[in-house]
Design an enzyme around this catalytic site. Sequence first.
Site, mmCIF file in Angstrom:
data_model
loop_
_atom_site.group_PDB
_atom_site.id
_atom_site.type_symbol
_atom_site.label_atom_id
_atom_site.label_comp_id
_atom_site.label_asym_id
_atom_site.label_seq_id
_atom_site.Cartn_x
_atom_site.Cartn_y
_atom_site.Cartn_z
ATOM 1 N N CYS A 1 0.774 -1.280 -0.025
ATOM 2 C CA CYS A 1 0.105 0.141 -0.007
ATOM 3 C C CYS A 1 0.787 1.337 -0.032
ATOM 4 O O CYS A 1 1.697 1.454 0.884
ATOM 5 C CB CYS A 1 -0.947 0.094 1.179
ATOM 6 S SG CYS A 1 -1.818 1.582 1.588
ATOM 7 N N VAL A 2 0.550 2.271 -0.827
ATOM 8 C CA VAL A 2 1.588 3.418 -0.991
ATOM 9 C C VAL A 2 1.510 4.243 0.104
ATOM 10 O O VAL A 2 2.537 4.718 0.673
ATOM 11 C CB VAL A 2 1.109 4.094 -2.417
ATOM 12 C CG1 VAL A 2 -0.327 4.583 -2.405
ATOM 13 C CG2 VAL A 2 2.070 5.153 -2.598
#
Lengths: 130, 102, 139
Positions: free
Chosen positions: A78-79
């Site tokens: 997840c960024v």
Amino acid sequence: MKFGILVNEGPYTHQASDSAYEFAKAAIEKGHEIFRVFFYHDGVNNGTSLAVPPQDDRHIPNQWSELAKDHSVDLVLCVAAAQRRGMLDEDEAKRNGKTSHNVAEGFRISGLGQLIEAGIQADRMVVFGD
Amino acid sequence: MAMLHTVNKSPFEKNSLESCLRLAKAGSAVLLTEDGVVGAMKGTKHSKDVADAMANISFYVLGPDLKARGLSENNVAEGIKVVDYSGFVDLAAEHESVQAWL
Amino acid sequence: MDDGDQIVKKFMYMNRKTPYGTIYALESLEVVLIAAAFDQDVSLVFADDGVYQLMKDQSTEEIGMKNFSPTYSALGDYDIKKIYIEKESLDERGLSLDDLQDLKYEDEDDDWAEKDSIHLVSRDELAEVIDQQDVVFSF
């Protein structure tokens, strides 16, 4: 059957990543497909290319990288969670003015939408956390 | 088939098993993994809660996590089935959805 | 246009932890806000210590963290209007709905009338709701 997997914890401190890995391996051996493994919260640390565990211990990030290579499993960090915790790929590093990047082979950084998409596309979503 | 619930916490440490048992519907299944395997053992303070829930929920425990902790299958409460990771995958596939009680 | 192949699943977000001690409550909320864009059937559950996430009057200045509790009141704007709170969890903690934020949404099918997003449910009712879900995310 298509499985989606969510890993909420980083390597070594919690068993979550090991459990998820064993589950993924067993599912693949049985002929199932792993649609995606999504790493969230501290789980993004599973994707570090800088881990140097003792020789006699398992190398968790490498295990995932090999699984991705051998069975084309999509490993997504997840960024938002990754940026908070200092996990950057080359593009993200450049964009944020950082001189180094640390995402291991086989992992890619993307948005939370990839988790929701996994929930939609996979027949079963299995969560591993603390 | 209904839902598969997974519990990875010891009932001596957290209330995950308790919450799971109070909210799991009749006909669903519970798989105890990681530190959650402690909840599968005979003769503990929590054994009765599990035994009571067994009336309408089926229980499984992950063998590799028992072995890792030096817990013998012989001391697993009656009615709880020991499965390996392959069995975990089968349970996840057989049930309509999976909920982890983290 | 035929959108018959659009998959709509029931997604549930299970919140059982207090905010701030760990990041799970905040990052769960971040997922929910993203999920809203996917036109799925979204429910949020607050049970056990998760009910503390919705406490009114949170003030985090002295712990140096961001107070994210105002975000819950925006959920209605994201069309998230199924928020289940387990009554027994409140009772066990000496709390009532009055201690929690009052979450509302505007019903577009009813001339934008303001309605309650919060559903106070008993243990048995919640068990029923959980059992109907396709995907359950817990953090």
